[in-house]
Design a protein around this motif. Sequence first.
Motif, PDB file in Angstrom:
ATOM      1  N   VAL A  35       0.834  -1.206   0.000  1.00 30.27           N
ATOM      2  CA  VAL A  35       0.000   0.000   0.000  1.00 30.27           C
ATOM      3  C   VAL A  35       0.866   1.253   0.000  1.00 30.27           C
ATOM      4  CG1 VAL A  35      -1.668   1.341   1.336  1.00 30.27           C
ATOM      5  CG2 VAL A  35      -1.993  -1.126   1.039  1.00 30.27           C
ATOM      6  N   ALA A  36       1.915   1.252   0.803  1.00 32.35           N
ATOM      7  CA  ALA A  36       2.820   2.404   0.844  1.00 32.35           C
ATOM      8  C   ALA A  36       3.448   2.648  -0.525  1.00 32.35           C
ATOM      9  CB  ALA A  36       3.895   2.188   1.901  1.00 32.35           C
ATOM     10  N   ALA A  37       3.786   1.568  -1.233  1.00 33.10           N
ATOM     11  CA  ALA A  37       4.367   1.702  -2.568  1.00 33.10           C
ATOM     12  C   ALA A  37       3.346   2.269  -3.553  1.00 33.10           C
ATOM     13  CB  ALA A  37       4.890   0.346  -3.048  1.00 33.10           C
ATOM     14  N   PHE A  38       2.111   1.792  -3.468  1.00 31.63           N
ATOM     15  CA  PHE A  38       1.045   2.346  -4.306  1.00 31.63           C
ATOM     16  C   PHE A  38       0.865   3.840  -4.049  1.00 31.63           C
ATOM     17  CE2 PHE A  38      -1.278  -1.945  -4.768  1.00 31.63           C
ATOM     18  CZ  PHE A  38      -0.988  -2.048  -6.113  1.00 31.63           C
ATOM     19  N   GLU A  39       0.818   4.203  -2.774  1.00 27.44           N
ATOM     20  CA  GLU A  39       0.591   5.607  -2.421  1.00 27.44           C
ATOM     21  C   GLU A  39       1.725   6.497  -2.906  1.00 27.44           C
ATOM     22  OE1 GLU A  39      -2.074   7.149  -0.922  1.00 27.44           O
ATOM     23  OE2 GLU A  39      -3.121   5.245  -1.254  1.00 27.44           O
ATOM     24  N   LEU A  40       2.950   5.975  -2.898  1.00 25.42           N
ATOM     25  CA  LEU A  40       4.086   6.736  -3.405  1.00 25.42           C
ATOM     26  C   LEU A  40       3.944   6.967  -4.914  1.00 25.42           C
ATOM     27  CD1 LEU A  40       6.810   8.081  -2.845  1.00 25.42           C
ATOM     28  CD2 LEU A  40       7.901   5.854  -3.206  1.00 25.42           C
ATOM     29  N   LEU A  41       3.501   5.947  -5.638  1.00 29.43           N
ATOM     30  CA  LEU A  41       3.282   6.104  -7.075  1.00 29.43           C
ATOM     31  C   LEU A  41       2.208   7.142  -7.364  1.00 29.43           C
ATOM     32  CD1 LEU A  41       3.422   2.409  -8.383  1.00 29.43           C
ATOM     33  CD2 LEU A  41       5.247   4.117  -8.381  1.00 29.43           C
ATOM     34  N   LYS A  42       1.189   7.196  -6.516  1.00 27.72           N
ATOM     35  CA  LYS A  42       0.158   8.226  -6.668  1.00 27.72           C
ATOM     36  C   LYS A  42       0.755   9.620  -6.481  1.00 27.72           C
ATOM     37  CE  LYS A  42      -3.777   7.844  -4.515  1.00 27.72           C
ATOM     38  NZ  LYS A  42      -4.771   7.513  -3.453  1.00 27.72           N
ATOM     39  N   LYS A  43       1.568   9.784  -5.450  1.00 31.70           N
ATOM     40  CA  LYS A  43       2.175  11.089  -5.182  1.00 31.70           C
ATOM     41  C   LYS A  43       3.073  11.537  -6.330  1.00 31.70           C
ATOM     42  CE  LYS A  43       2.097  10.690  -0.133  1.00 31.70           C
ATOM     43  NZ  LYS A  43       2.902  10.522   1.107  1.00 31.70           N
ATOM     44  N   GLU A  44       3.667  10.580  -7.012  1.00 34.08           N
ATOM     45  CA  GLU A  44       4.554  10.882  -8.141  1.00 34.08           C
ATOM     46  C   GLU A  44       3.796  10.965  -9.463  1.00 34.08           C
ATOM     47  OE1 GLU A  44       7.777   8.097  -8.064  1.00 34.08           O
ATOM     48  OE2 GLU A  44       8.576   8.874  -6.171  1.00 34.08           O
ATOM     49  N   ASP A  45       2.464  10.868  -9.403  1.00 31.37           N
ATOM     50  CA  ASP A  45       1.586  10.972 -10.582  1.00 31.37           C
ATOM     51  C   ASP A  45       1.842   9.897 -11.629  1.00 31.37           C
ATOM     52  OD1 ASP A  45       0.174  13.233  -9.646  1.00 31.37           O
ATOM     53  OD2 ASP A  45       1.764  14.569 -10.350  1.00 31.37           O
ATOM     54  N   LEU A  46       2.359   8.761 -11.189  1.00 31.95           N
ATOM     55  CA  LEU A  46       2.535   7.630 -12.105  1.00 31.95           C
ATOM     56  C   LEU A  46       1.261   6.795 -12.196  1.00 31.95           C
ATOM     57  CD1 LEU A  46       6.155   6.534 -11.119  1.00 31.95           C
ATOM     58  CD2 LEU A  46       5.430   7.825 -13.141  1.00 31.95           C
ATOM     59  N   ILE A  47       0.440   6.852 -11.166  1.00 26.01           N
ATOM     60  CA  ILE A  47      -0.863   6.195 -11.181  1.00 26.01           C
ATOM     61  C   ILE A  47      -1.896   7.148 -10.585  1.00 26.01           C
ATOM     62  CG2 ILE A  47       0.170   3.893 -10.980  1.00 26.01           C
ATOM     63  CD1 ILE A  47      -0.773   3.810  -8.060  1.00 26.01           C
ATOM     64  N   LYS A  48      -3.137   7.009 -11.036  1.00 26.08           N
ATOM     65  CA  LYS A  48      -4.214   7.830 -10.493  1.00 26.08           C
ATOM     66  C   LYS A  48      -4.884   7.156  -9.295  1.00 26.08           C
ATOM     67  CE  LYS A  48      -3.813  10.970 -13.714  1.00 26.08           C
ATOM     68  NZ  LYS A  48      -3.238  12.304 -13.402  1.00 26.08           N
ATOM     69  N   SER A  49      -4.962   5.840  -9.327  1.00 23.54           N
ATOM     70  CA  SER A  49      -5.590   5.088  -8.240  1.00 23.54           C
ATOM     71  C   SER A  49      -5.045   3.667  -8.250  1.00 23.54           C
ATOM     72  CB  SER A  49      -7.115   5.077  -8.393  1.00 23.54           C
ATOM     73  OG  SER A  49      -7.488   4.536  -9.655  1.00 23.54           O
ATOM     74  N   TRP A  50      -5.346   2.924  -7.192  1.00 23.67           N
ATOM     75  CA  TRP A  50      -4.849   1.546  -7.116  1.00 23.67           C
ATOM     76  C   TRP A  50      -5.926   0.639  -6.541  1.00 23.67           C
ATOM     77  CZ3 TRP A  50      -4.832  -0.756  -2.352  1.00 23.67           C
ATOM     78  CH2 TRP A  50      -4.826   0.079  -1.231  1.00 23.67           C
ATOM     79  N   GLY A  51      -5.712  -0.658  -6.740  1.00 24.45           N
ATOM     80  CA  GLY A  51      -6.652  -1.637  -6.213  1.00 24.45           C
ATOM     81  C   GLY A  51      -5.989  -3.000  -6.131  1.00 24.45           C
ATOM     82  N   VAL A  52      -6.817  -4.021  -6.047  1.00 24.42           N
ATOM     83  CA  VAL A  52      -6.322  -5.387  -5.881  1.00 24.42           C
ATOM     84  C   VAL A  52      -7.067  -6.320  -6.831  1.00 24.42           C
ATOM     85  CG1 VAL A  52      -5.608  -5.056  -3.483  1.00 24.42           C
ATOM     86  CG2 VAL A  52      -7.950  -5.809  -3.979  1.00 24.42           C
TER      87      VAL A  52
END
Length: 276
Positions: A116-133
């Motif tokens: 989850v922390a890795a997903f949230e970091l990608l969001k902050k860097e604008d590489l992803i808009k959202s994440w899921g499973v």
Amino acid sequence: MKLNTYQLGQGTWLMAENKDRYADEFAALSFGIENGLTLIDTAEMYGDGNAERLVGDVLRQFQRESLFIVSKVYPHNASMARMKTACLNSLQRLGTSYLDLYLLHWPGSVPLEETVAAFELLKKEDLIKSWGVSNFDVADMEALWKVPDGSNCAVDQVLYHIASRGIEYDLIPWLEKHQVGLMAYAPLAHSDLYRGKIVENPALKAVAAKYQASICQVMLAFAIRHEHTIALPKASKIGHISDNLGSLRIKLTDEDLSAIDAAFPAPAAKKVLDIL
């Protein structure tokens, strides 16, 4: 774009695995986008990255902002040390600077808190808009909700079709309660375990005849009868896409659903999460 604006997407599992099919698959995905199926689902696993390359070739014809692109990360890449590299590799294959949605492909050994922390970091860097499973059952979702930012999960993608309804017992109610979207993969039942008994079922044939529809169209109409569900049929030929689009005109009645329930009963108890 919001996920609840979609009913049908285009799946790419088992695509880009044979060069002889490239032209048909490219044409099918393009035709789907041209006819409103602008959500495309893929993964780094599919075709060892070739499905993402195929999707990338298709995307170059369209405005990126008009599309919703979903990809998935292997569980062994879902760590702080490896997720960003995996994401960047997917983005390179897709020829885009961001993903609209990035999913953990199935539960793995990396702690959920780290993923989850890795997903949230990608969001902050604008590489992803959202994440899921993906392939998460209720116990997995409950574990996810216990970690910091776990409730930011937008989607759970699982197998769901007319003859595999186990998630209706507990997973769908859980997702609805927690406002998590459901993506249904293999909504047309890719497994021989189910296919025969579906296409030969008299009740389903009767429902299809009522709407002058195909069995596949009825199956998709069933999968998307609730607005929180997005179905992801594989899109390998233009003819398949045309058939899939026809499902959007079908609104199953209570009578139809009763006939389907009699033929393919809803679960009365907890079922093991189906992945076949």
